[in-house]
Design an enzyme around this catalytic site. Structure first.
Site, PDB file in Angstrom:
ATOM      1  N   LYS A   1     -10.130-123.821 -14.949  1.00 48.92           N
ATOM      2  CA  LYS A   1      -9.631-123.864 -16.320  1.00 48.92           C
ATOM      3  C   LYS A   1      -8.702-125.070 -16.467  1.00 48.92           C
ATOM      4  O   LYS A   1      -7.735-125.216 -15.696  1.00 48.92           O
ATOM      5  CB  LYS A   1      -8.886-122.552 -16.600  1.00 48.92           C
ATOM      6  CG  LYS A   1      -8.732-122.237 -18.067  1.00 48.92           C
ATOM      7  CD  LYS A   1      -8.174-120.831 -18.204  1.00 48.92           C
ATOM      8  CE  LYS A   1      -7.911-120.465 -19.629  1.00 48.92           C
ATOM      9  NZ  LYS A   1      -7.100-119.265 -19.741  1.00 48.92           N
TER      10      LYS A   1
HETATM   11  C1  E4P Z   1      -7.147-117.101 -22.202  1.00 50.92           C
HETATM   12  O1  E4P Z   1      -7.990-117.822 -21.767  1.00 50.92           O
HETATM   13  C2  E4P Z   1      -5.890-117.580 -22.829  1.00 50.92           C
HETATM   14  O2  E4P Z   1      -5.104-118.199 -21.892  1.00 50.92           O
HETATM   15  C3  E4P Z   1      -5.211-116.407 -23.473  1.00 50.92           C
HETATM   16  O3  E4P Z   1      -6.159-115.676 -24.216  1.00 50.92           O
HETATM   17  C4  E4P Z   1      -4.007-116.772 -24.326  1.00 50.92           C
HETATM   18  O4  E4P Z   1      -3.573-115.629 -25.008  1.00 50.92           O
HETATM   19  P1  E4P Z   1      -2.150-115.531 -25.735  1.00 50.92           P
HETATM   20  O5  E4P Z   1      -2.140-116.477 -26.890  1.00 50.92           O
HETATM   21  O6  E4P Z   1      -2.055-114.101 -26.164  1.00 50.92           O
HETATM   22  O7  E4P Z   1      -1.122-115.917 -24.700  1.00 50.92           O
END
Ligand code: E4P
Length: 218
Positions: free
Chosen positions: A88
């Site tokens: 990622k």
């Molecule tokens: C997932 O890939 C993201 O990092 C995550 O959904 C972010 O979520 P949040 O905005 O609730 O922190």
């Protein structure tokens, strides 16, 4: 639509896996920190534990923000479980370069922190496996996260990109339902939001009636 769980919590991942509908996991540095794991060894062990629970892809985010650091970390993360780890990477100049580097090597990548169609287009051109637009964080500032998902789905389909739209920053069950409507490829969700899909008052009431009928025949 595929369902990923958005957590690094092993108990919740086990629960979602037990439902039999889980396609993968996404994590980020905040979610990893929440589990209290510290130091490279412990963090890598934690990723391995997640990979051992699920059969699908597991997004592990680099901590580095410079290109060389992202490449170094990404290579190490991928080796934890090459069949499952998805690297990622943030949608920055260095991040897009790193997405291109890893996609050229045939590694799975997830380009994260996407807030515009332009960023999503760059992620796709760099060959990202997934692009992660953040719904909840856009909604938080008065913008429309679902509309962004719809625009990216349409743009990818118009140009024929193979990158999958991974709707992220999902906060509740209705976000999931809206993602289905606009054709997201994947939704990564908190366990509570997934379980919200199961529930309906008429299901609960109907089951009570059936149970009474079943009891009356014992
Ligand atoms: C997932 O890939 C993201 O990092 C995550 O959904 C972010 O979520 P949040 O905005 O609730 O922190």
């Amino acid at each position: 639509m595929k369902f990923f769980i958005d957590t690094a919590n092993l108990e919740q991942i086990h629960k979602a896996q037990a439902l039999g509908i889980l396609d993968g996991v996404t994590t980020n540095p905040s979610l990893i920190a929440k589990e209290g794991v510290k130091g490279k060894n412990e963090i890598f062990k934690h990723y391995k534990a997640i990979c051992d629970i699920v059969s699908g892809p597991v997004s592990a985010e680099v901590f580095a923000t410079d290109y060389d650091g992202m490449i170094r970390e990404g290579e190490e993360l991928y080796q934890i479980d090459p069949a499952k780890i998805t690297i990622k990477l943030p949608c920055t100049e260095d991040g897009i370069r790193a997405v291109k580097y890893f996609s050229d090597k045939g590694y799975r990548t997830n380009c994260t922190l996407i807030f515009t169609v332009g960023q999503a287009l760059l992620a796709a051109k760099a060959g990202a496996t997934y692009c992660s637009p953040f719904i909840g964080r856009l909604d938080d500032i008065g913008e429309d996260g679902i509309q962004l998902i719809a625009q990216i789905v349409e743009t990818y389909s118009y140009y024929g990109f193979g990158t999958q739209v991974l709707a992220a920053s999902i906060r509740h069950t209705n976000h999931i339902l809206r993602c289905i409507e606009v054709g997201a490829d994947v939704a990564t969700c908190p366990l509570k939001a997934i379980l919200g899909l199961v529930e309906h008052p008429l299901t609960t009431k109907g089951l009570e009636i059936f149970c009474k009928a079943a009891d009356s025949m014992k």
